[in-house]
Design an enzyme around this catalytic site. Structure first.
Site, PDB file in Angstrom:
ATOM      1  N   LYS A 256       0.856  -1.187   0.000  1.00 17.91           N
ATOM      2  CA  LYS A 256       0.000   0.000   0.000  1.00 17.91           C
ATOM      3  C   LYS A 256       0.891   1.235   0.000  1.00 17.91           C
ATOM      4  O   LYS A 256       1.895   1.278   0.708  1.00 17.91           O
ATOM      5  CB  LYS A 256      -0.889   0.006   1.247  1.00 17.91           C
ATOM      6  N   ARG A 331     -10.214 -11.625   0.052  1.00 22.57           N
ATOM      7  CA  ARG A 331     -11.005 -12.626  -0.671  1.00 22.57           C
ATOM      8  C   ARG A 331     -10.308 -13.984  -0.675  1.00 22.57           C
ATOM      9  O   ARG A 331     -10.964 -15.016  -0.757  1.00 22.57           O
ATOM     10  CB  ARG A 331     -11.299 -12.113  -2.096  1.00 22.57           C
TER      11      ARG A 331
END
Ligand code: BES
Ligand code: MN
Ligand code: ZN
Length: 478
Positions: A256, A331
């Site tokens: 990030k 996910r």
């Protein structure tokens, strides 16, 4: 923690809060001058009226003679929180709520707002006592409220605050292993079973999603299964709750871009915290249900052995996934959890996850993005609970085109969709691993806040706990 207490007597010398119908001020047990003051305040459309005698405060809350809606309920919670702020400012410790209205829900809502708003996370201050709020007890003196209602509210508030604390704990304390320990602690307290799988067992079960996300980490993953089963559950097949437990999300090798996007990522286990909190509230209140909670947990880091973009991993059901962005890690761990849920043949499975920035871009921080394969009336019931507890949800479509974006040309799926509506393509990815009625709640927006808003204190919000509790309770009542 704030204690909510059932009061048999009116506790006359204490600061008080009185709920009354806004057309019935004259019936209040007050002197004429006080009543005319209240009437003037009502004309000025005040929603909270104060009669003060030195350091004893008497608050009056006017309510309408109409059915209690979601917004009216939320107003009462917020007024409770406003009063709380004033009591704390005066270093007062307790208050009694009296009610002139023929429905116990009103007092309970004011108490709820006070107890939620009075939360503090002081663990890491050297001098905690100096920082601690004075307020610690709210008494409810209301003939329409039963002691069991008060006990229920205490458990629901306590469970919400437990979720907040778990979220507020930084990764320096809350590793995946510690998170699992906290779930065991919650199980002992509230009365549900907890089984924790360690890395070896996770390897045996071939949970390739959870293991892949964990590869760049120094800390092992955990996979926790909680179970609460009432003696006579109303559901034959369990409800399964699944929560994303990424205890810190750096993005992995697809790091990030700090500053900014990584700064609040201790909150990435908020879905897991919501599941623990909901299990706690359901078990402590002994709802007549069978519920299972599943929390896969790991941090997501770019360590030496980290999973690389373009790696292909295998989820526990044999599905292969091309990892194109290691920051789409939620996910991957949820896939293994949703596969694990299949063995219970759930009547309904609900997962909660701080899954996508796209959910925040779509609806901001005031609501969660919901989608799924459960019948529409079930989705509607969840939305209704969202309004009841003011943890609002909005439903998004699950059209097949969004799923097409998740097809890989080298594996069964890829973990990255197109540029738009990333919350929905993420949902379609998850759907692949379900074979039961299922609802996905993307809580990325409301899970964590960098400023307090009303009784939602700064930091972890505990969103999902009251939502799931209300939904499950109402689903099996009468
Ligand atoms: N944990 C983040 C999502 C998130 C963002 C939660 C902001 C709370 C606040 C998630 O793991 C993530 O990084 N999602 C990516 C997915 C993308 C790479 C497909 C995102 O939404 O940017
Ligand atoms: Mn991520
Ligand atoms: Zn994440």
């Amino acid at each position: 923690m704030t204690e909510i207490k059932y009061a048999k007597s009116p506790l006359l010398n204490m600061s008080s809060i009185t709920l009354f119908y806004d057309d019935a001020a004259t019936k209040l047990d007050l002197e004429r001058a006080q009543i005319s003051f209240i009437k003037k305040e009502l004309e000025a459309t005040k929603d909270l009226i104060l009669l003060q005698e030195l350091n004893v405060l008497h608050y009056y809350i006017p309510v309408k003679r109409e059915a209690l809606t979601g917004d009216a309920s939320e107003k009462l919670r917020r007024i409770g929180n406003r009063i709380l702020g004033q009591l704390n400012a005066m270093r007062l410790t307790e208050v009694v709520i009296n009610s002139e209205v023929p429905d116990g829900a009103y007092s309970l809502l004011v108490a709820e707002g006070m107890a939620l708003g009075n939360y503090q996370f002081l663990k890491y201050f050297k001098n905690k006592t100096a920082k601690k709020n004075s307020f610690s007890r709210v008494h409810i003196h209301d003939a329409k409220v039963k002691p069991t209602d008060v006990a229920e509210l205490n458990h629901v508030v306590g469970a919400t605050l437990l979720a907040r604390t778990l979220i507020n704990e930084p990764h320096s304390y809350l590793t995946a292993t510690q998170f699992a320990k906290e779930m065991q602690k919650a199980g002992k307290e509230a009365g549900f079973n907890v089984k924790v799988m360690n890395k070896k067992e996770i390897e045996t079960k071939k949970m390739g999603g959870l293991l892949a996300v964990n590869m760049g980490s120094l800390e092992p993953p955990t996979f926790t299964v909680m179970e609460y089963r009432h003696d006579k559950p109303k559901n034959k097949k369990p409800i399964v709750l699944v929560g994303k437990g990424v205890v810190f999300d750096t993005g992995g090798l697809s790091l990030k871009p700090t500053p900014g996007s990584m700064d609040e990522m201790k909150c990435d286990m908020s879905g897991g915290a919501a599941v623990v909190g909901a299990m706690h509230a359901i078990a402590a209140n002994q709802l007549p249900v069978h519920v299972i909670g599943i929390v896969p947990a790991t941090d997501n880091r770019p360590g030496m052995n980290a999973v690389c973009p373009q790696d292909i991993i295998t989820i526990s059901d044999g599905t292969t996934v091309e990892v194109l962005n290691t920051d789409a890690e939620g996910r991957l761990i949820l896939a293994d959890a949703l596969v694990w849920a299949k063995q219970y043949k759930p009547e309904l499975c609900i997962d909660l996850a701080t899954l996508t920035g796209a959910a925040i871009r779509a609806i901001g921080t005031y609501a969660s993005a919901v989608m799924g394969t459960a019948e529409q009336q079930v989705m509607d019931a969840l939305m209704e609970s969202g309004v009841n507890v003011w943890e609002r949800t909005i439903q998004f479509p699950m059209w097949p085109e969004y799923g097409d974006e998740m097809k890989s040309d080298i594996a069964d799926l890829k973990n990255l969709g197109g540029a738009y509506a990333g919350h929905i393509s993420a949902g379609k990815f998850l759907e692949h691993f379900t074979d039961y009625p299922w609802i996905h709640i993307d809580i990325a927006g409301p899970a964590y806040s960098n400023s307090a808003s009303d009784y939602r204190t700064k930091g972890g919000v505990g969103v999902g706990v009251r939502l799931l509790y209300d939904f499950i309770k109402r689903r099996y009542s009468n």
